[in-house]
Write an enzyme that holds these catalytic residues in place. Structure first.
Site, PDB file in Angstrom:
ATOM      1  N   GLU A   1     -11.103  -2.558  -1.909  1.00  0.00           N
ATOM      2  CA  GLU A   1     -10.093  -3.108  -2.825  1.00  0.00           C
ATOM      3  C   GLU A   1     -10.712  -3.827  -4.011  1.00  0.00           C
ATOM      4  O   GLU A   1     -10.082  -3.926  -5.058  1.00  0.00           O
ATOM      5  CB  GLU A   1      -9.151  -4.051  -2.064  1.00  0.00           C
TER       6      GLU A   1
ATOM      7  N   TYR B   1       4.605   9.818  -7.410  1.00  0.00           N
ATOM      8  CA  TYR B   1       5.574   9.880  -8.519  1.00  0.00           C
ATOM      9  C   TYR B   1       4.880  10.347  -9.801  1.00  0.00           C
ATOM     10  O   TYR B   1       5.415  11.185 -10.546  1.00  0.00           O
ATOM     11  CB  TYR B   1       6.181   8.481  -8.672  1.00  0.00           C
TER      12      TYR B   1
ATOM     13  N   GLU C   1       0.853  -1.201   0.000  1.00  0.00           N
ATOM     14  CA  GLU C   1       0.000   0.000   0.000  1.00  0.00           C
ATOM     15  C   GLU C   1       0.891   1.254   0.000  1.00  0.00           C
ATOM     16  O   GLU C   1       0.574   2.248  -0.646  1.00  0.00           O
ATOM     17  CB  GLU C   1      -0.942   0.035   1.205  1.00  0.00           C
TER      18      GLU C   1
ATOM     19  N   HIS D   1      -4.378  -8.700  -2.832  1.00  0.00           N
ATOM     20  CA  HIS D   1      -4.970  -8.255  -1.563  1.00  0.00           C
ATOM     21  C   HIS D   1      -6.410  -8.737  -1.468  1.00  0.00           C
ATOM     22  O   HIS D   1      -6.866  -9.200  -0.420  1.00  0.00           O
ATOM     23  CB  HIS D   1      -4.955  -6.726  -1.437  1.00  0.00           C
TER      24      HIS D   1
HETATM   25 FE    FE Z   1      -4.562  -3.014  -1.209  1.00  0.00          FE
END
Ligand code: FE
Length: 345
Positions: free
Chosen positions: A191, A127, A118, A228
């Site tokens: 997620e 970035y 994460e 995840h």
């Molecule tokens: Fe995640």
């Protein structure tokens, strides 16, 4: 808790995801929840860093007045407005709400890897935003300003309120269900649903050969996020086996209700991202796509599908399968700044 001095060995049969009896969370072995160890190994094999990916072409395209349309710029900014804080929300939940209540050391091991991933994702958004010269204070604050992003995040965050309470403890029917509800919301909804319109937009750019550096990073993020999600689903399904009394029909209809609400929030967000459609994807396509993935999440935790929508974007499943396109580590020479050296000051 002080450790007890004893020659008595851990009985792995007592190990549980939550509420492990006499759980010793220090002893990784013997492993009971093998899916967690496997996920940890795969997570390490998938290691990547955002700065390994060049943003040069993206910078040229973003600065040029001719490459991206006004709608495409709006879409990119809005999905980044969601992304920039979403992984911090996920990380905080893992570290501050989930971790301490997990009594399986192997699940804890993967959660540490996940929490680091994460952080890498938040680094990737930073970035991208910095490389493109976007206004960082605006992008990172969008989750508090942009109505549709705010509504998604506020919805998710209500489900760790009780768990963040320092007095919260698993071990009662009500608190265990509350904990399971948190897992469903953060894995299946945050997620598993709330990232996906934004993923689809980024792969829309990629398919047009636009913003390819940003899109490639999002592709690695999507690979991590699907791990995840799989891990969250495995934990939920094992808790269901270990404590079947929690999975009542009332709780199941509550989960379905939460997923329906999440689909509505995600669809509203998607409408905001591309009010006039983008890359041949229109609002109706996104509605079907969100419904399609929501159904898949429901099925994975043993519930009936809700919407029966076909997948309007079949290329999205190809985007997840990075192996088909190239082997990341074979196409790059990576020199980690601190890797492989034992000299330090
Ligand atoms: Fe995640």
């Amino acid at each position: 808790m002080p450790i007890q001095k004893t020659t008595e060995k851990v009985n792995v049969n007592n190990r549980r995801i939550i509420n492990g009896k006499d759980a010793d969370v220090m002893q990784l072995y013997p492993i009971k929840h093998k899916f967690a160890w496997d996920a940890y190994i795969v997570g390490n094999a998938n290691h990547w860093l955002p700065t390994e990916i060049s943003m040069q072409k993206d910078v040229e395209q973003w600065k040029s007045p001719y490459v991206l349309s006004a709608d495409e710029r709006l879409a990119l900014e809005t999905v980044l407005g969601f992304f920039t804080t979403a992984d911090s929300i996920a990380a905080n939940n893992l570290v501050l709400a989930t971790y301490k209540h997990i009594t399986s050391p192997e699940c804890r091991l993967y959660l540490l890897r996940q929490a680091y991933e994460e952080a890498i994702h938040t680094h990737a958004y930073q970035y991208i935003v910095e490389s493109l010269g976007m206004d960082e204070s605006r992008l990172f604050n969008m989750y508090r300003e942009h109505e549709a992003i705010y509504n998604k995040d506020a919805f998710v965050l209500t489900f760790n309120e009780g768990i963040f309470d320092p007095h919260f403890a698993t071990g009662t029917f009500a608190s265990d269900q509350k904990f399971l509800e948190n897992m469903v919301v953060f894995s299946i909804i945050l997620e598993g649903i709330f990232f996906y319109s934004s993923f689809a937009v980024m792969f829309g750019f990629q398919r047009q050969n636009k913003m390819v550096g940003a899109a490639e990073q999002i592709q690695y993020i999507m690979r991590d996020e699907s791990m995840h999600l799989n891990f969250g689903i495995d934990m939920i399904n094992v808790i269901k086996q270990e404590q079947p009394e929690l999975w009542t029909s009332d709780f199941q209809s509550h989960v379905r209700d939460l997923v329906r609400k999440a689909v509505a929030l995600e669809y509203t967000f998607a409408e905001n991202v591309f009010p006039r459609g983008i890359f041949g994807m229109n609002a109706d396509g996104f509605r079907q796509y969100i419904e399609h993935i929501a159904d898949r999440r429901l099925q994975r935790i043993g519930l009936l599908s809700e919407f029966q929508s076909a997948n309007p974007f079949p290329w999205m499943s190809e985007a997840i399968d990075l192996a088909k396109e190239k082997n990341f580590f074979e196409t790059r020479v990576i020199e980690y700044q601190t890797g492989g050296t034992l000299e330090w000051e």
